[in-house]
Design a protein around this motif. Structure first.
Motif, PDB file in Angstrom:
ATOM      1  N   PRO A 187       0.814  -1.212   0.000  1.00  0.00           N
ATOM      2  CA  PRO A 187       0.000   0.000   0.000  1.00  0.00           C
ATOM      3  C   PRO A 187       0.849   1.264   0.000  1.00  0.00           C
ATOM      4  O   PRO A 187       1.862   1.350   0.685  1.00  0.00           O
ATOM      5  N   ALA A 188       0.425   2.244  -0.800  1.00  0.00           N
ATOM      6  CA  ALA A 188       1.137   3.511  -0.838  1.00  0.00           C
ATOM      7  C   ALA A 188       0.849   4.325   0.414  1.00  0.00           C
ATOM      8  O   ALA A 188       1.642   5.161   0.807  1.00  0.00           O
ATOM      9  N   SER A 189      -0.279   4.091   1.042  1.00  0.00           N
ATOM     10  CA  SER A 189      -0.654   4.853   2.223  1.00  0.00           C
ATOM     11  C   SER A 189      -1.677   4.066   3.020  1.00  0.00           C
ATOM     12  O   SER A 189      -2.245   3.079   2.542  1.00  0.00           O
ATOM     13  N   LEU A 216      -9.643  -4.580   9.091  1.00  0.00           N
ATOM     14  CA  LEU A 216     -10.137  -3.210   9.205  1.00  0.00           C
ATOM     15  C   LEU A 216      -9.376  -2.444  10.280  1.00  0.00           C
ATOM     16  O   LEU A 216      -8.941  -1.303  10.062  1.00  0.00           O
ATOM     17  N   ALA A 217      -9.199  -3.067  11.440  1.00  0.00           N
ATOM     18  CA  ALA A 217      -8.486  -2.404  12.531  1.00  0.00           C
ATOM     19  C   ALA A 217      -7.045  -2.097  12.141  1.00  0.00           C
ATOM     20  O   ALA A 217      -6.511  -1.025  12.457  1.00  0.00           O
ATOM     21  N   TYR A 218      -6.419  -3.033  11.439  1.00  0.00           N
ATOM     22  CA  TYR A 218      -5.035  -2.823  11.008  1.00  0.00           C
ATOM     23  C   TYR A 218      -4.934  -1.638  10.049  1.00  0.00           C
ATOM     24  O   TYR A 218      -4.004  -0.830  10.135  1.00  0.00           O
ATOM     25  N   ALA A 219      -5.882  -1.521   9.136  1.00  0.00           N
ATOM     26  CA  ALA A 219      -5.863  -0.403   8.188  1.00  0.00           C
ATOM     27  C   ALA A 219      -5.982   0.929   8.919  1.00  0.00           C
ATOM     28  O   ALA A 219      -5.264   1.892   8.614  1.00  0.00           O
ATOM     29  N   LEU A 220      -6.882   0.996   9.887  1.00  0.00           N
ATOM     30  CA  LEU A 220      -7.051   2.232  10.652  1.00  0.00           C
ATOM     31  C   LEU A 220      -5.808   2.549  11.477  1.00  0.00           C
ATOM     32  O   LEU A 220      -5.375   3.710  11.554  1.00  0.00           O
ATOM     33  N   ASP A 221      -5.221   1.536  12.086  1.00  0.00           N
ATOM     34  CA  ASP A 221      -4.003   1.756  12.871  1.00  0.00           C
ATOM     35  C   ASP A 221      -2.854   2.221  11.982  1.00  0.00           C
ATOM     36  O   ASP A 221      -2.016   3.031  12.404  1.00  0.00           O
ATOM     37  N   THR A 222      -2.809   1.707  10.749  1.00  0.00           N
ATOM     38  CA  THR A 222      -1.778   2.137   9.805  1.00  0.00           C
ATOM     39  C   THR A 222      -1.953   3.604   9.446  1.00  0.00           C
ATOM     40  O   THR A 222      -0.969   4.343   9.290  1.00  0.00           O
ATOM     41  N   MET A 223      -3.190   4.047   9.325  1.00  0.00           N
ATOM     42  CA  MET A 223      -3.437   5.463   9.057  1.00  0.00           C
ATOM     43  C   MET A 223      -2.938   6.329  10.209  1.00  0.00           C
ATOM     44  O   MET A 223      -2.360   7.401   9.995  1.00  0.00           O
ATOM     45  N   VAL A 224      -3.137   5.870  11.437  1.00  0.00           N
ATOM     46  CA  VAL A 224      -2.659   6.627  12.596  1.00  0.00           C
ATOM     47  C   VAL A 224      -1.138   6.685  12.607  1.00  0.00           C
ATOM     48  O   VAL A 224      -0.535   7.759  12.763  1.00  0.00           O
ATOM     49  N   GLY A 257       0.375   9.091  10.196  1.00  0.00           N
ATOM     50  CA  GLY A 257       0.019  10.490  10.329  1.00  0.00           C
ATOM     51  C   GLY A 257      -1.168  10.919   9.491  1.00  0.00           C
ATOM     52  O   GLY A 257      -1.414  12.114   9.318  1.00  0.00           O
ATOM     53  N   GLU A 258      -1.939   9.957   8.988  1.00  0.00           N
ATOM     54  CA  GLU A 258      -3.096  10.280   8.148  1.00  0.00           C
ATOM     55  C   GLU A 258      -4.386  10.397   8.951  1.00  0.00           C
ATOM     56  O   GLU A 258      -5.384  10.917   8.442  1.00  0.00           O
ATOM     57  N   LEU A 259      -4.379   9.885  10.162  1.00  0.00           N
ATOM     58  CA  LEU A 259      -5.570   9.906  11.008  1.00  0.00           C
ATOM     59  C   LEU A 259      -5.152  10.281  12.417  1.00  0.00           C
ATOM     60  O   LEU A 259      -4.228   9.682  12.980  1.00  0.00           O
ATOM     61  N   GLU A 260      -5.818  11.281  12.974  1.00  0.00           N
ATOM     62  CA  GLU A 260      -5.496  11.701  14.333  1.00  0.00           C
ATOM     63  C   GLU A 260      -5.847  10.591  15.325  1.00  0.00           C
ATOM     64  O   GLU A 260      -6.909   9.968  15.212  1.00  0.00           O
ATOM     65  N   PRO A 261      -4.970  10.341  16.286  1.00  0.00           N
ATOM     66  CA  PRO A 261      -5.252   9.279  17.263  1.00  0.00           C
ATOM     67  C   PRO A 261      -6.603   9.437  17.948  1.00  0.00           C
ATOM     68  O   PRO A 261      -7.282   8.444  18.215  1.00  0.00           O
TER      69      PRO A 261
END
Length: 222
Positions: free
Chosen positions: A107-109, A156-164, A167-171
């Motif tokens: 994944p690129a992001s 799903l949880a892993y994808a969201l944690d990867t965003m955090v 720096g793509e998703l605020e904790p």
């Protein structure tokens, strides 16, 4: 690590890829002596793939495998027990579809990862409506802990944690974010299978699915 989920779903990829012919021979599911539980689950997968949860019964499973109902009941004490076992395999098959989405390989992001997970969920529902009706929603187990231990939920949880972590998703916005994400893709799948979107052509449906997933991602990242 996400590799734990990929290992968990490998065993059911042959069911998804090969179809019923892989597990059925002459109308009866093949099994080797000593592996009767696996054969019973495979027969349950065959039944629910075409008929959803209502098609599943231990007597019919036993008939297809070629054993007595009592033999089946020695391994699964009730319909709910075999339904739960079949559901777990279907949940893993759903995660396999997510894992097989191209963006999951490199994944690129984190956004790409979440997009792949969301689209994989919808694509599985459209490709396997019978199985989709069983996974998570067949009423045999509403324990959140069991749901949260499933490989599809883990993806799903892993994808969201990867965003955090990227720096793509605020904790602060990560907490419980999996539920609105899941609600969006599941709701879209239901509309496409049994709602007004069932009349939409597949190409247009794919565009709408991507728009739905992207809208969720944009909402998370505001």
């Amino acid at each position: 690590m996400f590799t734990a989920y990929t290992r968990q779903v490998e065993r059911v990829k042959r069911v998804v890829d090969a179809g019923a012919e892989e597990v059925v021979d002459g109308g009866r599911t093949r099994y080797h002596h000593g592996d009767l539980p696996a054969a019973l689950i495979a027969a349950g997968l065959e039944l629910t793939r075409t008929g959803g949860p209502d098609a599943l019964s231990l007597r019919e499973i036993a008939r297809r495998v070629g054993v007595s109902p009592n033999a089946a009941y020695r391994h699964f004490a009730s319909r709910d027990a075999i339904l739960a076992a079949v559901s777990r395999e279907i949940e893993a098959a759903m995660a396999a579809r997510m894992v097989d989405s191209g963006a999951l390989n490199s994944p690129a992001s984190g956004r790409d990862l979440l997009r792949a997970v969301g689209m994989g969920y919808i694509e599985f529902a459209l490709a396997e409506p019978g199985w989709f009706a069983v996974a998570f929603f067949s009423g045999m187990d509403d324990d959140p802990a069991r749901v949260e231990s499933s490989p599809a939920y883990g993806a799903l949880a892993y994808a969201l944690d990867t965003m955090v972590s990227g720096g793509e998703l605020e904790p602060a916005r990560r907490a419980q974010a999996q539920w609105p994400c899941w609600a969006a893709v599941h709701g879209f799948a239901e509309l496409a299978l049994v709602g007004p979107l069932r009349f939409v052509e597949r190409d247009e449906l794919t565009v709408l699915a991507r728009r739905t997933v992207d809208t969720v991602i944009e909402g998370l990242c505001r």
